[in-house]
Structure formats: structure tokens, C-alpha cells
Design a protein around this motif. Structure first.
Motif, PDB file in Angstrom:
ATOM      1  N   SER A  56       0.836  -1.200   0.000  1.00 38.08           N
ATOM      2  CA  SER A  56       0.000   0.000   0.000  1.00 38.08           C
ATOM      3  C   SER A  56       0.868   1.247   0.000  1.00 38.08           C
ATOM      4  N   GLY A  57       0.260   2.358  -0.372  1.00 37.70           N
ATOM      5  CA  GLY A  57       0.958   3.633  -0.405  1.00 37.70           C
ATOM      6  C   GLY A  57       0.872   4.348   0.929  1.00 37.70           C
ATOM      7  N   ASN A  58       1.057   5.642   0.889  1.00 36.64           N
ATOM      8  CA  ASN A  58       0.978   6.470   2.083  1.00 36.64           C
ATOM      9  C   ASN A  58      -0.476   6.679   2.496  1.00 36.64           C
ATOM     10  N   ALA A  59      -0.669   7.152   3.718  1.00 39.48           N
ATOM     11  CA  ALA A  59      -2.016   7.478   4.183  1.00 39.48           C
ATOM     12  C   ALA A  59      -2.651   8.452   3.194  1.00 39.48           C
ATOM     13  N   GLY A  60      -3.889   8.171   2.817  1.00 36.67           N
ATOM     14  CA  GLY A  60      -4.600   9.019   1.865  1.00 36.67           C
ATOM     15  C   GLY A  60      -4.441   8.598   0.418  1.00 36.67           C
ATOM     16  N   ASP A  61      -3.576   7.618   0.120  1.00 38.50           N
ATOM     17  CA  ASP A  61      -3.451   7.109  -1.249  1.00 38.50           C
ATOM     18  C   ASP A  61      -4.615   6.159  -1.525  1.00 38.50           C
ATOM     19  N   ASN A  62      -5.827   6.704  -1.449  1.00 38.00           N
ATOM     20  CA  ASN A  62      -7.053   5.923  -1.623  1.00 38.00           C
ATOM     21  C   ASN A  62      -7.385   5.787  -3.101  1.00 38.00           C
ATOM     22  N   GLY A  63      -8.272   4.880  -3.426  1.00 42.42           N
ATOM     23  CA  GLY A  63      -8.692   4.708  -4.816  1.00 42.42           C
ATOM     24  C   GLY A  63      -9.297   3.341  -5.019  1.00 42.42           C
ATOM     25  N   ASN A  64      -9.055   2.769  -6.183  1.00 48.16           N
ATOM     26  CA  ASN A  64      -9.601   1.458  -6.532  1.00 48.16           C
ATOM     27  C   ASN A  64      -8.500   0.477  -6.887  1.00 48.16           C
ATOM     28  N   VAL A  65      -8.664  -0.753  -6.415  1.00 47.55           N
ATOM     29  CA  VAL A  65      -7.923  -1.880  -6.969  1.00 47.55           C
ATOM     30  C   VAL A  65      -8.836  -2.403  -8.075  1.00 47.55           C
ATOM     31  N   SER A  66      -8.321  -2.480  -9.291  1.00 41.11           N
ATOM     32  CA  SER A  66      -9.150  -2.840 -10.449  1.00 41.11           C
ATOM     33  C   SER A  66      -8.528  -3.995 -11.215  1.00 41.11           C
ATOM     34  N   VAL A  67      -9.401  -4.760 -11.874  1.00 38.68           N
ATOM     35  CA  VAL A  67      -8.917  -5.864 -12.699  1.00 38.68           C
ATOM     36  C   VAL A  67      -9.836  -6.042 -13.902  1.00 38.68           C
ATOM     37  N   THR A  68      -9.218  -6.349 -15.046  1.00 36.12           N
ATOM     38  CA  THR A  68      -9.973  -6.742 -16.232  1.00 36.12           C
ATOM     39  C   THR A  68      -9.498  -8.126 -16.653  1.00 36.12           C
ATOM     40  N   ALA A  69     -10.379  -8.871 -17.308  1.00 40.37           N
ATOM     41  CA  ALA A  69     -10.034 -10.181 -17.866  1.00 40.37           C
ATOM     42  C   ALA A  69      -9.811 -10.002 -19.361  1.00 40.37           C
ATOM     43  N   GLY A  70      -8.817 -10.706 -19.910  1.00 42.74           N
ATOM     44  CA  GLY A  70      -8.534 -10.536 -21.326  1.00 42.74           C
ATOM     45  C   GLY A  70      -8.193 -11.827 -22.029  1.00 42.74           C
ATOM     46  N   ASN A  71      -8.282 -11.759 -23.369  1.00 40.56           N
ATOM     47  CA  ASN A  71      -7.801 -12.823 -24.257  1.00 40.56           C
ATOM     48  C   ASN A  71      -7.535 -12.180 -25.613  1.00 40.56           C
ATOM     49  N   VAL A  72      -7.259 -12.963 -26.638  1.00 40.79           N
ATOM     50  CA  VAL A  72      -6.922 -12.386 -27.945  1.00 40.79           C
ATOM     51  C   VAL A  72      -8.070 -11.584 -28.543  1.00 40.79           C
ATOM     52  N   CYS A  73      -9.290 -11.765 -28.049  1.00 36.80           N
ATOM     53  CA  CYS A  73     -10.442 -11.037 -28.588  1.00 36.80           C
ATOM     54  C   CYS A  73     -10.657  -9.680 -27.907  1.00 36.80           C
ATOM     55  N   GLY A  74      -9.962  -9.423 -26.806  1.00 31.75           N
ATOM     56  CA  GLY A  74     -10.123  -8.135 -26.141  1.00 31.75           C
ATOM     57  C   GLY A  74     -10.184  -8.273 -24.630  1.00 31.75           C
ATOM     58  N   SER A  75     -10.594  -7.177 -24.003  1.00 31.25           N
ATOM     59  CA  SER A  75     -10.659  -7.123 -22.543  1.00 31.25           C
ATOM     60  C   SER A  75     -12.072  -6.855 -22.073  1.00 31.25           C
ATOM     61  N   SER A  76     -12.354  -7.330 -20.891  1.00 35.22           N
ATOM     62  CA  SER A  76     -13.664  -7.113 -20.271  1.00 35.22           C
ATOM     63  C   SER A  76     -13.731  -5.717 -19.662  1.00 35.22           C
ATOM     64  N   ALA A  77     -14.893  -5.381 -19.155  1.00 34.97           N
ATOM     65  CA  ALA A  77     -15.029  -4.183 -18.333  1.00 34.97           C
ATOM     66  C   ALA A  77     -14.291  -4.447 -17.015  1.00 34.97           C
ATOM     67  N   ALA A  78     -13.955  -3.383 -16.313  1.00 36.54           N
ATOM     68  CA  ALA A  78     -13.186  -3.523 -15.078  1.00 36.54           C
ATOM     69  C   ALA A  78     -14.082  -3.823 -13.881  1.00 36.54           C
ATOM     70  N   GLN A  79     -13.572  -4.652 -12.990  1.00 36.47           N
ATOM     71  CA  GLN A  79     -14.163  -4.847 -11.659  1.00 36.47           C
ATOM     72  C   GLN A  79     -13.319  -4.019 -10.692  1.00 36.47           C
ATOM     73  N   ASN A  80     -13.970  -3.275  -9.797  1.00 37.16           N
ATOM     74  CA  ASN A  80     -13.256  -2.388  -8.881  1.00 37.16           C
ATOM     75  C   ASN A  80     -13.532  -2.731  -7.430  1.00 37.16           C
ATOM     76  N   ARG A  81     -12.551  -2.473  -6.593  1.00 40.88           N
ATOM     77  CA  ARG A  81     -12.722  -2.550  -5.135  1.00 40.88           C
ATOM     78  C   ARG A  81     -12.133  -1.270  -4.561  1.00 40.88           C
ATOM     79  N   ALA A  82     -12.983  -0.452  -3.937  1.00 39.67           N
ATOM     80  CA  ALA A  82     -12.531   0.794  -3.323  1.00 39.67           C
ATOM     81  C   ALA A  82     -11.687   0.471  -2.091  1.00 39.67           C
ATOM     82  N   VAL A  83     -10.560   1.175  -1.966  1.00 41.25           N
ATOM     83  CA  VAL A  83      -9.663   0.949  -0.834  1.00 41.25           C
ATOM     84  C   VAL A  83      -9.291   2.277  -0.181  1.00 41.25           C
TER      85      VAL A  83
END
Length: 185
Positions: A56-83
Motif C-alpha cells: 500500500s501507499g501512504n495514508a490518503g493514497d485511496n482509490g480502486n484496486v481494479s482488474v480486467t479479464a482478457g484474451n486475444v479477442c479483447g478485454s472485459s469491463a473492469a471490476q473495482n474494489r474501493a480501498v
């Protein structure tokens, strides 16, 4: 690929903490996963997989942990978790080292919180090194006072580990006290 499911992992972390894990279940047809973390954070392992380890970063470095799934056809929309990143209280104690004679009160060890994190409490514990009596092995508060008696005829040392805690975040420091025996007649 479909959007990944819920990201598991802590929504509230302490500043500058390593070894934090976030993960998702596998997504059908995905061959890779692309993670991103808030500014100031670092992904230390797992990029491209269903699980990452971060610092983690410093205090106040808030935001989202995000992930997309991908393959040769492209990427999905992102799933986010606020932290949220909470400050880690600092702990300072003076004096850090002192030498006393047996059966003499130690100089008060004064404990402070230099970065002034609100709600910080202090606890301390004393190792059982040597044959020193006269003080409890643990306590709380911003001052350590007491008398240590040296039960042997050699210098004994004891260490006080002081912990500052604010919410789920904590930090430690150590104070060293040497207790000299009183010379025999």
C-alpha cells in the motif's frame, strides 16, 4: 471475457504495508488478467493472474484496486474494489537507553506519537531477560515508571517493546534499560 466477479481483499489497509493480497475467481475464456492499483501503491507479484500481492501507499493514497479479464479477442469491463489507506501511528520514546542501579527507579520513559495520529494508544511489554524484579511485564499509557531490582551480582538488561496503535494500524519501538548490581560490602 466477462467482467470479473467481486475482488476479495481488505477495503481498509495501513499505510506502507507489504504482503496485501487481492484476488478474483477465474473468468471463463480469459487467458490473462490486468490489475491496477491506486497511485502510490505497488504490485509486487501476480500481475496477469487471478491474485496479486501489493504494498500500500501512504495514508490518503485511496482509490480502486481494479482488474480486467482478457484474451486475444479483447478485454472485459473492469471490476473495482474501493480501498482506503489509514495512517500508521509512529512511536517515539525517551530515553531510548538508560543505565540505573539496582532497586532504583528508572527515569520516566516518555512515549509520544510524533505524527499525531488521532486515537493512538500505547501499550508496552518487558522481556524477562535476566533476574530483574519489581515491575510488571506489561502495561499501558504514555509513561513507563517503576523500580527494577537486580537479583544477581552482574549487570542485567531488559528491553521494553512499546506499541502505538490507532485502529488496526500499529508500530513498535524498543527501549533498553541496563540495571547494575549494588556492590557487595
Amino acid at each position: 471475457p466477462s467482467t470479473p466477479g467481486t475482488i476479495t481483499g481488505s477495503a481498509t489497509v495501513c499505510a506502507n504495508t507489504s504482503g496485501i493480497t487481492y484476488s478474483i475467481s477465474s473468468v471463463a475464456n480469459a487467458t490473462t488478467y490486468n490489475w491496477s492499483v491506486p497511485s502510490g501503491w505497488t504490485i509486487t507479484a501476480g500481475q496477469g493472474t487471478t491474485s496479486i500481492t501489493v504494498t500500500s501507499g501512504n495514508a490518503g493514497d485511496n482509490g480502486n484496486v481494479s482488474v480486467t479479464a482478457g484474451n486475444v479477442c479483447g478485454s472485459s469491463a473492469a471490476q473495482n474494489r474501493a480501498v482506503t489507506v489509514n495512517p500508521r501511528p509512529t512511536v517515539a520514546a525517551l530515553p531510548l537507553t538508560q543505565t540505573i542501579c539496582s532497586a532504583t527507579a528508572i527515569s520516566a520513559i516518555n512515549i509520544t506519537n510524533p505524527n499525531s495520529v488521532s486515537g493512538t494508544t500505547f501499550t508496552w511489554s518487558r522481556d524477562n531477560t535476566g533476574n530483574l524484579t519489581g515491575m510488571p511485564n506489561s502495561g499501558s499509557g504514555a509513561t513507563i515508571n517503576g523500580t527494577l531490582t537486580n537479583g544477581t551480582n552482574v549487570q542485567q538488561t531488559t528491553n521494553f517493546t512499546i506499541t502505538a496503535t490507532a485502529g488496526s494500524c500499529s508500530s513498535n519501538t524498543t527501549v533498553n534499560v541496563k540495571v547494575n548490581p549494588i556492590p557487595s560490602v
